[in-house]
Design an enzyme around this catalytic site. Structure first.
Site, PDB file in Angstrom:
ATOM      1  N   LYS A   7     -11.873 -46.836 -32.692  1.00 12.27           N
ATOM      2  CA  LYS A   7     -11.548 -46.877 -34.358  1.00 12.27           C
ATOM      3  C   LYS A   7     -10.694 -47.842 -34.885  1.00 12.27           C
ATOM      4  O   LYS A   7     -10.922 -48.160 -35.821  1.00 12.27           O
ATOM      5  CB  LYS A   7     -10.836 -45.289 -34.406  1.00 12.27           C
ATOM      6  CG  LYS A   7     -10.350 -44.985 -35.812  1.00 12.27           C
ATOM      7  CD  LYS A   7      -9.584 -43.595 -35.820  1.00 12.27           C
ATOM      8  CE  LYS A   7      -8.961 -43.288 -37.164  1.00 12.27           C
ATOM      9  NZ  LYS A   7      -8.269 -42.234 -37.289  1.00 12.27           N
TER      10      LYS A   7
ATOM     11  N   GLU B   6      -6.901 -52.046 -23.980  1.00 16.60           N
ATOM     12  CA  GLU B   6      -7.713 -51.561 -22.854  1.00 16.60           C
ATOM     13  C   GLU B   6      -9.494 -51.979 -23.049  1.00 16.60           C
ATOM     14  O   GLU B   6     -10.301 -52.467 -22.338  1.00 16.60           O
ATOM     15  CB  GLU B   6      -7.768 -50.224 -22.504  1.00 16.60           C
ATOM     16  CG  GLU B   6      -6.302 -49.956 -21.785  1.00 16.60           C
ATOM     17  CD  GLU B   6      -5.432 -49.145 -22.821  1.00 16.60           C
ATOM     18  OE1 GLU B   6      -5.589 -49.822 -24.054  1.00 16.60           O
ATOM     19  OE2 GLU B   6      -4.400 -48.384 -22.471  1.00 16.60           O
TER      20      GLU B   6
ATOM     21  N   GLY C  44      -8.834 -39.790 -33.515  1.00 12.12           N
ATOM     22  CA  GLY C  44      -9.644 -40.285 -32.386  1.00 12.12           C
ATOM     23  C   GLY C  44     -10.173 -39.051 -31.455  1.00 12.12           C
ATOM     24  O   GLY C  44     -11.258 -38.947 -31.185  1.00 12.12           O
ATOM     25  N   ARG C  45      -9.278 -38.062 -31.080  1.00 12.65           N
ATOM     26  CA  ARG C  45      -9.572 -37.113 -30.343  1.00 12.65           C
ATOM     27  C   ARG C  45     -10.456 -36.294 -30.952  1.00 12.65           C
ATOM     28  O   ARG C  45     -10.947 -35.069 -30.234  1.00 12.65           O
ATOM     29  CB  ARG C  45      -8.282 -36.480 -29.784  1.00 12.65           C
ATOM     30  CG  ARG C  45      -7.236 -35.892 -30.703  1.00 12.65           C
ATOM     31  CD  ARG C  45      -5.912 -35.694 -29.988  1.00 12.65           C
ATOM     32  NE  ARG C  45      -4.816 -35.338 -30.886  1.00 12.65           N
ATOM     33  CZ  ARG C  45      -4.167 -36.405 -31.605  1.00 12.65           C
ATOM     34  NH1 ARG C  45      -4.265 -37.598 -31.305  1.00 12.65           N
ATOM     35  NH2 ARG C  45      -2.987 -36.296 -32.361  1.00 12.65           N
TER      36      ARG C  45
ATOM     37  N   GLU D  94      -2.010 -34.267 -26.561  1.00 12.40           N
ATOM     38  CA  GLU D  94      -1.930 -35.542 -27.791  1.00 12.40           C
ATOM     39  C   GLU D  94      -1.444 -34.897 -28.905  1.00 12.40           C
ATOM     40  O   GLU D  94      -0.715 -35.442 -29.851  1.00 12.40           O
ATOM     41  CB  GLU D  94      -2.861 -36.499 -27.686  1.00 12.40           C
ATOM     42  CG  GLU D  94      -2.625 -37.922 -28.475  1.00 12.40           C
ATOM     43  CD  GLU D  94      -3.524 -39.005 -28.027  1.00 12.40           C
ATOM     44  OE1 GLU D  94      -3.297 -39.889 -27.155  1.00 12.40           O
ATOM     45  OE2 GLU D  94      -4.442 -39.011 -28.746  1.00 12.40           O
TER      46      GLU D  94
ATOM     47  N   LYS E 172       2.670 -48.609 -25.682  1.00 10.59           N
ATOM     48  CA  LYS E 172       1.857 -49.559 -25.907  1.00 10.59           C
ATOM     49  C   LYS E 172       2.860 -50.848 -26.300  1.00 10.59           C
ATOM     50  O   LYS E 172       2.403 -52.021 -25.753  1.00 10.59           O
ATOM     51  CB  LYS E 172       1.075 -49.448 -27.148  1.00 10.59           C
ATOM     52  CG  LYS E 172      -0.477 -48.336 -27.049  1.00 10.59           C
ATOM     53  CD  LYS E 172      -1.051 -48.248 -28.137  1.00 10.59           C
ATOM     54  CE  LYS E 172      -1.977 -47.218 -27.919  1.00 10.59           C
ATOM     55  NZ  LYS E 172      -2.794 -46.878 -29.225  1.00 10.59           N
TER      56      LYS E 172
HETATM   57  O1  LIG Z   1     -10.239 -45.849 -30.764  1.00  9.40           O
HETATM   58  P1  LIG Z   1      -9.104 -46.581 -30.670  1.00  9.40           P
HETATM   59  O2  LIG Z   1      -8.518 -47.058 -31.908  1.00  9.40           O
HETATM   60  O3  LIG Z   1      -9.415 -47.401 -29.662  1.00  9.40           O
HETATM   61  O4  LIG Z   1      -7.810 -45.473 -29.971  1.00  9.40           O
HETATM   62  C1  LIG Z   1      -7.910 -44.686 -28.805  1.00  9.40           C
HETATM   63  C2  LIG Z   1      -7.457 -44.030 -28.532  1.00  9.40           C
HETATM   64  O5  LIG Z   1      -5.714 -44.443 -28.407  1.00  9.40           O
HETATM   65  C3  LIG Z   1      -5.048 -43.140 -28.988  1.00  9.40           C
HETATM   66  O6  LIG Z   1      -4.583 -43.728 -30.278  1.00  9.40           O
HETATM   67  C4  LIG Z   1      -3.599 -42.887 -28.124  1.00  9.40           C
HETATM   68  O7  LIG Z   1      -4.174 -42.655 -27.041  1.00  9.40           O
HETATM   69  C5  LIG Z   1      -5.889 -42.239 -29.260  1.00  9.40           C
HETATM   70  O8  LIG Z   1      -5.445 -41.088 -30.350  1.00  9.40           O
HETATM   71  C6  LIG Z   1      -7.323 -42.725 -29.511  1.00  9.40           C
HETATM   72  O9  LIG Z   1      -8.301 -41.895 -29.254  1.00  9.40           O
END
Ligand SMILES: O=P(O)(O)OC[C@H]1O[C@](O)(CO)[C@@H](O)[C@@H]1O
Length: 553
Positions: A210, A216, A271-272, A357, A516
């Site tokens: 997102k 990662e 995201g979740r 979360e 982070k």
């Molecule tokens: O889709 P992104 O922005 O890479 O984020 C991945 C995940 O990292 C978080 O912000 C934190 O774990 C989640 O809420 C999210 O789903």
């Protein structure tokens, strides 16, 4: 009488529940079943193709009414309306949370900042369908003209767990010969092992993020691109093999993804809660767009049930209130989710992110510290394997662990008597947790088995099972896209309702951010060649030094 906005623990409804708890402390569920032959019928409710049996809980009709009163006192009906109509329910980020809009049919309208978002959602679904059809028909191929055989979804957290759950759960609906792989971890083993089995000519990478800022995901995507370029690919060919789903198009383009290969996400999707958006592309490509739409339809049916069913007949509301009941009045520290279906093996992982979360928070929406417990620890695993591992603690340990059993009535794989045996296991676990076995019963059994009185008396306390351990059983006819959609949406709404009672923002996750940020500060100390200063504490500095000497080049 305290005002409606009285803090949670000062509400009269809260005090009514404290009294309920006192009344029920010495009541045994096995007795409640015996004195009330209709108990099982009364506590069996249905919605969106799912059935919830919540009869094995430490409650009476009075408790259920008291829990519903608490929900009303916390303004639940208005809060549900706010959620689904696009009010800025994520207050700390000043955003709506409109995962429900993602599953609404074309022709509906939901407005965000003066714009109806439904047409854009359906336009994106149409693009997903085009991609699905083009891959299936062979009109979209790798750069050498060979059909795609493998999809690699690179993403983490919500951009990983939901799609992984759904792709695995819907294995019986996979189309063609496509294989799907998920890479999430920054442990190089994840991407390295995945790439080993792949042919760059026939692999499609989906970069799922997102924010397009998640380390990662970006680092794994860079490794994937490097592997592609050094194994026969070239810069022009990257456009054939790399696509992205993101709300941050500029970053994705800067990374090298062709603008035509970017599917949109929106900041009003958490995201979740995002598997229903284009983040669900791995699902759509594996099971086809018709099945993906059926998944959305199942979730939409649950949304309608959530909006319309009365509190005590409302599956997500009842499950959330039961969670509050045990968390806040019976001191349960955790909640187990036990899917009795191999295809649902990733359900606990997805729900861990969804629930923990979302509700792992310690201040109210107004920033005041809470004086009650919020989200419990959610854990679990596939039944019946757990019976031979952690169920012992549930049955005889000192902690109270409320559990959800999730089981389909029929199996996709009806081999032998397996499904009946699995079902019997599920029922027997729920029954053993509820009824237990008294010491007197254990003693009687031991004497009947031939033991003398003394030996039996010695053993009986070990064999006594307290029982009175609560559980829900959630059933569906079969695991299908529709029932899976309803199941996941059910838990999303359960999470939301809990947050309403606890008055926390279930759509932010600031706690994740600190780690982070610190990670970004520590990384240069591990990889830069020149001497580095302190990371801020001697414990971290010691291990940084150890790492540097172990990895000296
Ligand atoms: O889709 P992104 O922005 O890479 O984020 C991945 C995940 O990292 C978080 O912000 C934190 O774990 C989640 O809420 C999210 O789903």
């Amino acid at each position: 009488m305290p005002p409606a906005s009285a803090p949670l623990t000062e509400k009269p409804e809260w005090h009514a529940l404290l009294q309920q708890k006192q009344q029920l402390e010495s009541v045994l569920m096995r007795d409640l079943f015996q004195t009330d032959p209709k108990r099982a019928d009364r506590y069996l409710i249905k919605g969106a193709g799912l059935t919830l049996d919540f009869s094995r809980n430490r409650l009476t009709d009075e408790t259920l009414t008291a829990l519903s009163d608490l929900a009303r006192a916390c303004n639940l009906p208005q809060r549900i309306t706010d959620l689904v109509t696009g009010a800025k329910v994520n207050r700390t980020e000043n955003r709506p949370a409109l995962h429900t809009a993602l599953r609404q049919p074309a022709g509906d309208s939901v407005w965000v900042d003066g714009k109806d978002i439904i047409p854009e959602i359906h336009a994106t679904q149409a693009r997903m369908e085009q991609l699905d059809q083009a891959i299936q028909s062979g009109t979209k191929t790798g750069h050498t003209g060979r059909a795609f055989t493998d999809i690699v979804s690179i993403g983490i957290g919500g951009s990983f767990l939901g799609p992984k759950l759904a792709v695995e759960a819907l294995t019986p609906f996979w189309q063609g010969n496509l294989r799907c792989h998920f890479v999430a971890n920054i442990d190089g083993t994840d991407i390295a092992e995945t790439l080993k089995s792949l042919n760059p000519e026939t692999t499609l990478f989906l970069v799922q993020s997102k924010s397009f800022r998640t380390q990662e995901t970006l680092d794994n995507s860079l490794i994937a691109r490097e592997w592609f370029l050094t194994n026969g690919g070239n810069q022009d060919a990257v456009a054939h093999h790399f696509m992205a789903v993101t709300a941050n198009t500029d970053e994705a383009v800067r990374f090298g993804i062709h603008p035509d290969n970017i599917f949109p996400m929106w900041d009003w999707v958490g995201g979740r809660y995002s598997l229903w958006s284009a983040i669900g592309l791995p699902i759509a490509l594996m099971v086809g767009m018709d099945n993906f739409r059926a998944l959305l339809a199942g979730a939409h049916a649950m949304d309608c049930h959530f909006k319309e069913a009365p509190t005590e007949q409302n599956l997500p509301v009842v499950m959330a209130l039961l969670s509050v009941w045990y968390n806040n009045f019976w001191s349960a520290q955790s909640h187990a989710v036990l899917p009795y279906d191999e295809y649902l093996k990733h359900l606990p992982e997805h729900l861990q992110q969804l629930d923990m979360e979302s509700n792992g928070k310690k201040v109210t929406q107004d920033g005041a510290p809470v004086d009650y417990e919020t989200g419990p620890i959610l854990w679990g695993g596939v039944g019946a394997n757990g019976q031979h591992a952690y169920h012992q603690l549930i049955h005889q340990g000192t902690r109270l662990v409320p559990a959800d059993f999730v089981i389909p009535l029929t199996s996709h794989n009806p081999v032998g008597h397996h499904h009946a045996t699995l079902f019997a296991n599920c029922l027997s676990q729920a029954r053993a947790m509820m009824a237990g076995k008294t010491e007197a019963e254990a003693l009687q059994e031991l004497i009947a088995s031939g033991l003398d009185q003394n030996a039996a008396a010695e053993l009986a306390p070990h064999k006594a099972i307290p029982g009175n351990k609560p559980s829900n059983i959630l059933l569906m006819a079969k695991i299908t896209p529709e029932t899976l959609g309803a199941l996941v949406a059910l838990y999303e709404h359960r999470t939301f309702v809990q947050s309403v009672i606890w008055d926390v923002d279930c759509f932010d996750q600031w706690g994740v951010e600190l780690g982070k940020q610190m990670g970004n500060e520590i990384l240069p100390r591990l990889i830069d060649n020149e001497e580095v200063g302190s990371a801020g504490d001697s414990a971290t500095d010691n291990l940084v030094a150890l790492f540097r000497s172990a990895n000296r080049r």
